[in-house]
Design an enzyme around this catalytic site. Structure first.
Site, PDB file in Angstrom:
ATOM      1  N   ASP A 287      43.227  66.341  54.481  1.00  0.00           N
ATOM      2  CA  ASP A 287      42.655  65.179  53.799  1.00  0.00           C
ATOM      3  C   ASP A 287      41.522  65.573  52.867  1.00  0.00           C
ATOM      4  O   ASP A 287      40.946  66.644  53.006  1.00  0.00           O
ATOM      5  CB  ASP A 287      42.066  64.228  54.848  1.00  0.00           C
ATOM      6  CG  ASP A 287      43.144  63.424  55.531  1.00  0.00           C
ATOM      7  OD1 ASP A 287      44.260  63.389  55.005  1.00  0.00           O
ATOM      8  OD2 ASP A 287      42.846  62.846  56.583  1.00  0.00           O
TER       9      ASP A 287
ATOM     10  N   LYS B  94      43.878  64.120  48.099  1.00  0.00           N
ATOM     11  CA  LYS B  94      43.456  64.167  46.708  1.00  0.00           C
ATOM     12  C   LYS B  94      44.247  63.162  45.885  1.00  0.00           C
ATOM     13  O   LYS B  94      45.432  62.934  46.135  1.00  0.00           O
ATOM     14  CB  LYS B  94      43.718  65.577  46.184  1.00  0.00           C
ATOM     15  CG  LYS B  94      43.075  65.879  44.871  1.00  0.00           C
ATOM     16  CD  LYS B  94      41.654  66.281  45.092  1.00  0.00           C
ATOM     17  CE  LYS B  94      40.946  66.445  43.759  1.00  0.00           C
ATOM     18  NZ  LYS B  94      39.631  66.998  43.953  1.00  0.00           N
TER      19      LYS B  94
ATOM     20  N   MET C  50      32.778  54.086  56.331  1.00  0.00           N
ATOM     21  CA  MET C  50      33.338  53.474  55.119  1.00  0.00           C
ATOM     22  C   MET C  50      32.578  52.199  54.752  1.00  0.00           C
ATOM     23  O   MET C  50      33.172  51.191  54.387  1.00  0.00           O
ATOM     24  CB  MET C  50      34.830  53.137  55.331  1.00  0.00           C
ATOM     25  CG  MET C  50      35.664  54.381  55.583  1.00  0.00           C
ATOM     26  SD  MET C  50      37.346  54.023  56.091  1.00  0.00           S
ATOM     27  CE  MET C  50      37.173  53.716  57.825  1.00  0.00           C
TER      28      MET C  50
HETATM   29  N1  SAH Z   1      38.106  60.392  61.204  1.00  0.00           N
HETATM   30  C1  SAH Z   1      36.825  60.482  60.553  1.00  0.00           C
HETATM   31  C2  SAH Z   1      36.458  59.207  59.828  1.00  0.00           C
HETATM   32  C3  SAH Z   1      37.367  58.877  58.688  1.00  0.00           C
HETATM   33  S1  SAH Z   1      36.884  57.430  57.843  1.00  0.00           S
HETATM   34  C4  SAH Z   1      35.759  60.837  61.587  1.00  0.00           C
HETATM   35  O1  SAH Z   1      36.008  60.808  62.790  1.00  0.00           O
HETATM   36  O2  SAH Z   1      34.657  61.163  61.170  1.00  0.00           O
HETATM   37  C5  SAH Z   1      35.920  58.077  56.522  1.00  0.00           C
HETATM   38  C6  SAH Z   1      34.459  57.762  56.699  1.00  0.00           C
HETATM   39  O3  SAH Z   1      33.866  58.642  57.629  1.00  0.00           O
HETATM   40  C7  SAH Z   1      33.654  57.936  55.462  1.00  0.00           C
HETATM   41  O4  SAH Z   1      33.760  56.785  54.615  1.00  0.00           O
HETATM   42  C8  SAH Z   1      32.253  58.031  56.023  1.00  0.00           C
HETATM   43  O5  SAH Z   1      31.746  56.791  56.399  1.00  0.00           O
HETATM   44  C9  SAH Z   1      32.516  58.834  57.287  1.00  0.00           C
HETATM   45  N2  SAH Z   1      32.293  60.265  57.101  1.00  0.00           N
HETATM   46  C10 SAH Z   1      33.194  61.247  57.184  1.00  0.00           C
HETATM   47  N3  SAH Z   1      32.629  62.463  56.999  1.00  0.00           N
HETATM   48  C11 SAH Z   1      31.307  62.221  56.797  1.00  0.00           C
HETATM   49  C12 SAH Z   1      30.181  63.056  56.556  1.00  0.00           C
HETATM   50  N4  SAH Z   1      30.301  64.383  56.476  1.00  0.00           N
HETATM   51  N5  SAH Z   1      28.978  62.468  56.400  1.00  0.00           N
HETATM   52  C13 SAH Z   1      28.850  61.129  56.476  1.00  0.00           C
HETATM   53  N6  SAH Z   1      29.872  60.309  56.703  1.00  0.00           N
HETATM   54  C14 SAH Z   1      31.093  60.835  56.862  1.00  0.00           C
END
Ligand code: SAH
Length: 478
Positions: free
Chosen positions: A247, A269, A382
């Site tokens: 992803d 992407k 998100m």
């Molecule tokens: N499965 C992922 C979440 C996917 S949804 C998990 O468990 O983290 C995508 C959201 O995750 C983004 O919009 C943001 O809110 C958050 N996110 C993912 N990586 C991040 C990071 N490095 N720093 C801050 N927020 C992050």
């Protein structure tokens, strides 16, 4: 690359060691372990060197060094405490076109000796290119802990069966699949138990079955970005994969750890402006697994936290494709830790809710009253685009307008930023509100991915921030 790494076969080959002290003894010991024929030039010998010479395990060819000795050896090691003599040996070797190592004098060496993790026949050599032997040894210790002891037995059995496996499987990919499957299954368990007879039987059984490998999918959580937060299982799966579907959220540091010749497909992407649709990703997963590939589906954070991991697995289950899941550190846990924000705290928050900002426009699908309760932390995924909406609804349902909050962008990555403020200012903090930003010190837009943390614990960032990202000096609102 300052040095060319190689493993030399010294069995039966003459190596000249100049010196008879403890260092020379240590070098002689490793040369003997590698089967070299050690020629020694030294006046005084340690007790062990003396015994080895008497037993004929080494050959003392001279009491003092002379240039002519060089000719007899393929390699030369100078291990005396006489600087002048060491230099003479190095010069003579240089003139005679022989590789030379002068112990602890890198500038006089034409070859250096790495730190070694020995699981013979598997050997891992570590070198800092002579810049810091201590660092190389430290790294060796870390690798020692990672590389299982039984790997030597696995390699030994594999070596003995290499030809028969080659006969059975005509193509390289087939052979690779066979070995990978073998090494990941019960064969490995038997080797771990040092149970050689069972390990042999297992190999024979798997070879006899001559099964072409069934495809397999591993759903892997890659964590929030810092490659150090990957699990060992995740790393192993990435290293064994034929194909990796990843992803957009997966950081480049992590992508670098995928096996070099694996096919890497970016399904996050935007291709031609369009994100690869979920159905297309599902179809790709099925296609590769049905071809018999080992597929890794690599997702940011944890696959089961707002990751659609469940949906993808349902498709695989329906198609009868075997899979496994390797959890990852979810963004809320990783980003909060790197921002110095404890998600729960006995004084401020007795619970934490992970919620998504992607709710319906009228908010009718969300229990706002429960989210607005005090003494709890909300970690909003998100959420930046809907920040204004979220803040307004929480306040309307009773959460105090001055509740601390933080927006953590690129959490755990080198470019992490943390902007803090209060709930009523959340739209400014994410810089997505329609209002003009009137907070003087707020100069940055919250880059994505960004996580919003709402609750008293967010204020602790000011005291507990520890992660030195590139953007540590970022201004904090309020
Ligand atoms: N499965 C992922 C979440 C996917 S949804 C998990 O468990 O983290 C995508 C959201 O995750 C983004 O919009 C943001 O809110 C958050 N996110 C993912 N990586 C991040 C990071 N490095 N720093 C801050 N927020 C992050």
């Amino acid at each position: 690359m300052n040095y060319f790494p190689m493993f030399a076969d010294l069995r039966g080959r003459p190596v000249l060691v100049v010196g008879g002290g403890t260092v020379a003894e240590r070098k002689t010991q490793s040369l003997l372990d590698a089967g070299a024929k050690v020629l020694l030039a030294a006046r005084e010998l340690t007790e062990n060197l003396q015994t080895w010479a008497e037993e004929g395990r080494i050959c003392r060819i001279a009491e003092s060094f002379s240039d002519g000795l060089i000719r007899q050896a393929v390699l030369v090691i100078a291990a005396t405490d006489d600087e002048e003599l060491n230099r003479r040996v190095a010069d003579a070797a240089e003139r005679g076109n022989k590789l030379v190592n002068v112990v602890d004098r890198q500038e006089l060496c034409s070859f250096i000796v790495p730190a070694v993790i020995d699981r013979s026949p598997v050997q891992i050599a570590v070198s800092s290119g002579g810049t810091s032997p201590v660092l190389a040894r430290r790294l060796r210790l870390q690798i020692e802990q990672l590389v299982p002891q039984h790997i030597g037995l696995m390699a030994q059995i594999a070596g003995e069966n290499r030809e028969s496996v080659k006969r059975q499987f005509g193509s390289l990919p087939e052979r690779r699949q066979f070995w990978e499957q073998l090494f990941a299954g019960r064969f490995q368990d038997y080797c771990t138990q040092n149970n050689r007879p069972q390990a042999d039987l297992q190999l024979k059984a798997e070879l006899a079955a001559k099964q072409t490998q069934q495809g397999f999918v591993t759903l892997v959580g890659a964590g929030p970005g810092d490659a150090g937060l990957l699990t060992i299982h995740a790393l192993q799966a990435m290293q064994a994969a034929d194909v990796v579907l990843y992803d957009a959220l997966v950081s480049t540091d992590i992508l670098r750890l995928i096996r070099k010749d694996a096919e890497k497909i970016n399904v996050g992407k935007r291709a031609g402006g369009h994100k690869v649709r979920q159905e297309e990703t599902n179809a790709l997963l099925l296609e590769y697994a049905q071809k018999g590939c080992r597929v890794v589906r690599l997702k940011g954070g944890d696959p089961f936290v707002f990751g659609r991991g469940g949906e993808e697995l349902q498709i695989l289950a329906e198609a009868g494709i075997p899979f496994k899941i390797i959890p990852g550190i979810t963004a809320a846990v990783g980003a909060a830790a790197y921002a110095g924000i404890p998600l729960t705290h006995r004084d401020y928050a007795q619970s934490v809710q992970f919620i998504t900002g992607q709710c319906k426009a009228d908010g009718s699908d969300v229990d706002w009253a429960s989210f607005a309760r005090s003494n709890q932390t909300l970690a909003v995924y998100m959420g930046t685009i809907k920040a204004e909406n979220i803040a307004a609804r929480l306040i309307r349902h009773g959460r105090a307008a001055d509740t601390p909050c933080a927006v953590i962008s690129n959490g755990t990555r080198q470019n992490q930023t943390v902007v803090t403020g209060v709930l009523s200012d959340l739209p400014y903090l994410t810089a997505n509100g329609r209002h003009t930003c009137n907070l003087q010190c707020l100069t940055v837009n919250a880059a994505t991915p960004a996580l919003i943390v709402i609750g008293e614990v967010a204020a602790l960032h000011h005291r507990l921030a520890w992660f030195q990202s590139e953007n540590t000096a970022v201004a904090k609102a309020a």
